[in-house]
Structure formats: C-alpha cells, structure tokens
Scaffold this motif. Structure first.
Motif, PDB file in Angstrom:
ATOM      1  N   SER A 185       3.742   3.853   3.193  1.00 43.85           N
ATOM      2  CA  SER A 185       2.023   3.739   3.581  1.00 43.85           C
ATOM      3  C   SER A 185       1.888   4.441   4.627  1.00 43.85           C
ATOM      4  O   SER A 185       2.233   4.262   5.877  1.00 43.85           O
ATOM      5  N   GLY A 204       0.666  -1.002  -0.068  1.00 42.46           N
ATOM      6  CA  GLY A 204       0.116  -0.088   0.009  1.00 42.46           C
ATOM      7  C   GLY A 204       0.802   1.288  -0.012  1.00 42.46           C
ATOM      8  O   GLY A 204       0.343   2.384   0.358  1.00 42.46           O
ATOM      9  N   GLU A 205       2.075   1.241  -0.496  1.00 46.43           N
ATOM     10  CA  GLU A 205       2.932   2.289  -0.324  1.00 46.43           C
ATOM     11  C   GLU A 205       2.687   3.115  -1.763  1.00 46.43           C
ATOM     12  O   GLU A 205       2.606   2.545  -2.929  1.00 46.43           O
ATOM     13  N   THR A 206       3.009   4.487  -1.579  1.00 42.17           N
ATOM     14  CA  THR A 206       2.958   5.286  -2.540  1.00 42.17           C
ATOM     15  C   THR A 206       4.074   6.297  -2.459  1.00 42.17           C
ATOM     16  O   THR A 206       4.915   6.427  -1.426  1.00 42.17           O
TER      17      THR A 206
END
Length: 101
Positions: free
Chosen positions: A61, A41-43
């Motif tokens: 995240s 879920g990392e951006t």
C-alpha cells in the motif's frame, strides 16, 4: 523493487515458502488477494517466477506503507512468507562496469 533485489528476495524467501505451505497462513489465491486489499489496501507491485513454477508477488500500500510477499503454487494455494512496513518503490540505476562490486 529492482530485478536484483527481487532475485535476492526470491532466493532467500522460497525455502521459507516451502515450509509455510503447511502452515495456517496459506489459502486460495483469491482469498489472500481479497484480504490484502480489503484489510491493508495492498495491491500487487511486482511479480516473478520462482522454483517449481511458483509465483512470487509483492503486494503493498503506497498510502500506509505496509507490504506483503506471497508465494503461490501451481495448484493455486497462496502462502504469506513475509510482511512489514515502510514500503518504498525504487528505480535504481545499474552500476557501471568499472564500478562493479
């Protein structure tokens, strides 16, 4: 991450990135970014230009607190150079001139 923290991380991590480029933790950028997003879920949280026109990025995240630092070469190969937990976004003020370290 502040400009100074990013500069320090870049200085420390770029030699590691050069060694990591031949390691199995490298893949085309699109593959790495997709995996960080789908698995953790990392951006992307920050970006900077490193030596040899490499791009250093921090992905994180805000929900889980996981983070990953990557280095991408001009050829598009992205290598994972560090990862961890407890990511926090900071907005620290610069010290005043009379309080320089």
């Amino acid at each position: 991450m502040s400009k100074y923290g990013f500069a320090l991380a870049t200085t420390v991590l770029l030699p590691l990135a050069a060694a990591a480029q031949s390691a199995p933790n490298c893949a085309p950028r699109e593959t790495v970014v997709a995996r960080l997003a789908s698995t953790y879920g990392e951006t992307r949280q920050s970006i900077g230009l490193g030596s040899n026109n490499s791009v250093v990025e921090v992905f994180a995240s805000v929900e889980s607190g996981t983070w990953t630092i990557t280095v991408t070469t001009a050829a598009g190969l992205t290598c994972l150079v560090a990862s961890g937990q407890s990511f926090e976004t900071l907005a620290e003020a610069l010290p005043t001139k009379e309080n320089d370290a």
